[in-house]
Design a protein around this motif. Sequence first.
Motif, PDB file in Angstrom:
ATOM      1  N   GLU A 181      -8.926  11.940  17.795  1.00  0.00           N
ATOM      2  CA  GLU A 181      -9.486  13.135  17.202  1.00  0.00           C
ATOM      3  C   GLU A 181      -8.506  14.303  17.174  1.00  0.00           C
ATOM      4  OE1 GLU A 181     -11.934  13.312  15.429  1.00  0.00           O
ATOM      5  OE2 GLU A 181     -13.284  11.704  16.002  1.00  0.00           O
ATOM      6  N   SER A 182      -7.213  14.065  17.521  1.00  0.00           N
ATOM      7  CA  SER A 182      -6.225  15.113  17.299  1.00  0.00           C
ATOM      8  C   SER A 182      -6.039  15.275  15.800  1.00  0.00           C
ATOM      9  CB  SER A 182      -4.900  14.761  17.965  1.00  0.00           C
ATOM     10  OG  SER A 182      -4.359  13.601  17.394  1.00  0.00           O
ATOM     11  N   THR A 183      -5.574  16.430  15.379  1.00  0.00           N
ATOM     12  CA  THR A 183      -5.415  16.683  13.954  1.00  0.00           C
ATOM     13  C   THR A 183      -3.949  16.628  13.575  1.00  0.00           C
ATOM     14  OG1 THR A 183      -5.456  19.034  14.463  1.00  0.00           O
ATOM     15  CG2 THR A 183      -7.504  18.054  13.717  1.00  0.00           C
ATOM     16  N   PRO A 184      -3.643  16.362  12.302  1.00  0.00           N
ATOM     17  CA  PRO A 184      -2.240  16.222  11.897  1.00  0.00           C
ATOM     18  C   PRO A 184      -1.420  17.455  12.243  1.00  0.00           C
ATOM     19  CG  PRO A 184      -3.693  15.463  10.161  1.00  0.00           C
ATOM     20  CD  PRO A 184      -4.566  16.122  11.187  1.00  0.00           C
ATOM     21  N   LEU A 185      -0.168  17.220  12.580  1.00  0.00           N
ATOM     22  CA  LEU A 185       0.721  18.308  12.976  1.00  0.00           C
ATOM     23  C   LEU A 185       1.102  19.193  11.797  1.00  0.00           C
ATOM     24  CD1 LEU A 185       3.102  16.164  15.166  1.00  0.00           C
ATOM     25  CD2 LEU A 185       1.608  17.952  16.029  1.00  0.00           C
ATOM     26  N   VAL A 186       1.334  20.438  12.089  1.00  0.00           N
ATOM     27  CA  VAL A 186       1.874  21.350  11.091  1.00  0.00           C
ATOM     28  C   VAL A 186       3.395  21.241  11.136  1.00  0.00           C
ATOM     29  CG1 VAL A 186       2.129  23.766  10.410  1.00  0.00           C
ATOM     30  CG2 VAL A 186      -0.049  22.927  11.296  1.00  0.00           C
ATOM     31  N   GLY A 187       4.023  21.182   9.991  1.00  0.00           N
ATOM     32  CA  GLY A 187       5.474  21.096   9.956  1.00  0.00           C
ATOM     33  C   GLY A 187       6.013  21.590   8.629  1.00  0.00           C
ATOM     34  N   GLU A 188       7.301  21.776   8.552  1.00  0.00           N
ATOM     35  CA  GLU A 188       7.931  22.234   7.320  1.00  0.00           C
ATOM     36  C   GLU A 188       7.942  21.119   6.285  1.00  0.00           C
ATOM     37  OE1 GLU A 188      11.787  23.478   8.389  1.00  0.00           O
ATOM     38  OE2 GLU A 188      11.115  25.009   9.809  1.00  0.00           O
ATOM     39  N   ARG A 189       7.831  21.509   5.027  1.00  0.00           N
ATOM     40  CA  ARG A 189       7.924  20.525   3.955  1.00  0.00           C
ATOM     41  C   ARG A 189       9.376  20.078   3.791  1.00  0.00           C
ATOM     42  NH1 ARG A 189       3.431  20.015   0.824  1.00  0.00           N
ATOM     43  NH2 ARG A 189       1.768  21.488   1.317  1.00  0.00           N
ATOM     44  N   ARG A 190       9.560  18.833   3.406  1.00  0.00           N
ATOM     45  CA  ARG A 190      10.902  18.282   3.239  1.00  0.00           C
ATOM     46  C   ARG A 190      11.010  17.689   1.838  1.00  0.00           C
ATOM     47  NH1 ARG A 190      14.732  16.163   6.908  1.00  0.00           N
ATOM     48  NH2 ARG A 190      16.163  14.691   5.932  1.00  0.00           N
ATOM     49  N   ASP A 191      12.022  18.090   1.094  1.00  0.00           N
ATOM     50  CA  ASP A 191      12.241  17.580  -0.258  1.00  0.00           C
ATOM     51  C   ASP A 191      13.156  16.371  -0.168  1.00  0.00           C
ATOM     52  OD1 ASP A 191      12.621  17.072  -2.896  1.00  0.00           O
ATOM     53  OD2 ASP A 191      13.460  19.032  -3.414  1.00  0.00           O
ATOM     54  N   VAL A 192      12.565  15.179  -0.175  1.00  0.00           N
ATOM     55  CA  VAL A 192      13.351  13.960  -0.017  1.00  0.00           C
ATOM     56  C   VAL A 192      14.206  13.659  -1.245  1.00  0.00           C
ATOM     57  CG1 VAL A 192      11.793  12.887   1.643  1.00  0.00           C
ATOM     58  CG2 VAL A 192      11.364  12.602  -0.799  1.00  0.00           C
ATOM     59  N   LEU A 193      13.910  14.306  -2.367  1.00  0.00           N
ATOM     60  CA  LEU A 193      14.671  14.051  -3.599  1.00  0.00           C
ATOM     61  C   LEU A 193      15.631  15.189  -3.924  1.00  0.00           C
ATOM     62  CD1 LEU A 193      11.828  12.603  -5.886  1.00  0.00           C
ATOM     63  CD2 LEU A 193      13.335  11.398  -4.294  1.00  0.00           C
ATOM     64  N   ALA A 194      15.871  16.061  -2.970  1.00  0.00           N
ATOM     65  CA  ALA A 194      16.712  17.236  -3.238  1.00  0.00           C
ATOM     66  C   ALA A 194      18.067  16.856  -3.804  1.00  0.00           C
ATOM     67  CB  ALA A 194      16.881  18.058  -1.954  1.00  0.00           C
ATOM     68  N   GLY A 195      18.666  15.794  -3.286  1.00  0.00           N
ATOM     69  CA  GLY A 195      19.996  15.404  -3.743  1.00  0.00           C
ATOM     70  C   GLY A 195      20.024  14.802  -5.127  1.00  0.00           C
ATOM     71  N   ALA A 196      18.853  14.410  -5.645  1.00  0.00           N
ATOM     72  CA  ALA A 196      18.798  13.774  -6.962  1.00  0.00           C
ATOM     73  C   ALA A 196      18.316  14.720  -8.051  1.00  0.00           C
ATOM     74  CB  ALA A 196      17.867  12.556  -6.903  1.00  0.00           C
TER      75      ALA A 196
END
Length: 386
Positions: free
Chosen positions: A22-37
């Motif tokens: 019942e823990s909730t998803p963590l908050v984190g920074e967004r990551r652009d996995v396609l930045a290099g493309a």
Amino acid sequence: MASQTRAEGEGHATEQGYDKLESTPLVGERRDVLAGAREPDSPAIDLALSGTVFFDIVLTGLAAPPASGTEVPAEGMGSCPGGVANLAVAASRLGLRTAVSAAFGEDVYGEFSWETLEEQEKVDLSASRRIADWHSPFTVSLAYRGDRSLVTHEHPSPVPLWDMARGLPQARAAFVSLCAGDEVPEWAHAQAANGAKIFADVGWDDSQTWCDSVLEQLEHCYAFVPNAIEAMSYTRTGSPASALALLAERVPVAVVTDGPRGAMAVDQVTGESAEVDGLVMDTIDTTGAGDVFCAGFVVGTLAGWPLEQRLRFSNLAAALSVQHTGGSLSAPGWADIAAWWVHTHAGHSETDRRLAREYAFLAELVPMPWLPTEQRRASATIGLRH
């Protein structure tokens, strides 16, 4: 997906316990996995989707399924956009720029779903519409012993989906759900004509006739991602491996998922084949796990990862999602993946050492110094505002 507010008094993952139910998803920074493309002339959107957005109420921890004339308590509850929103949110949290075409009622359910998708999950809704005097589709999901049952109520949208979907921005990929008697939708053909890869899954066939017309639609698709039962039923085979072999003759990239038992795939484009074991984690709700797997596979494919890596990443994302309530609500972000990797990499058991070797590619995706924030999303509750 989370509410607009954050729960007070929620501590760091190490204080709460990584495996706490019942823990909730963590908050984190967004990551652009396609930045290099990304190039100036490349599509602004990575994944285009069209479908029905349901307002989901998910109840978990039932001691027994409800029977006529009885009342059953539920230990957990969450509210979130469902249906096509499950895949859209999962993809967005993993770094894809995602656009959805859907109808939203001008009721509190529709307003909540629109705000959640557009403002919190950063999903492009430019091809979606708010419709007056039409109530939003609604689903109640009951999670019980590792599976779930659904109760749904909806009316057809006054504005056809195909009409709205023509307004979807050009994307690198499109995702469709195949259905017997239908064709790959025209909007997806238009996307493919301009370079998009069409990924597809298929829904459960209530008639259990498993019509061949579904497989005929694969000639228009780049990748097909059914589960093992669907794959064996449509191919009339007796094992996931046999089903995969036949599907690989029809589509460039064929994947067969088998829940905690893992997944296997053949990529004719790269000449790769792979089979990986599943990840077994404490399960609260399986709603949307298949959508999360598909989102992970689209991410890995667009990023150009090797096939085995794509399967492992997708398995991990799906496994993390079943630890939380709801479909879109449970979709993991990069902070969840980082938390799992840090926990696993630091482990001393034989299983941890094996997983650290198999998932060593995460070291580059989530470097060790990059840790989750101390905040967690609060479980979504409609109307909860400060």
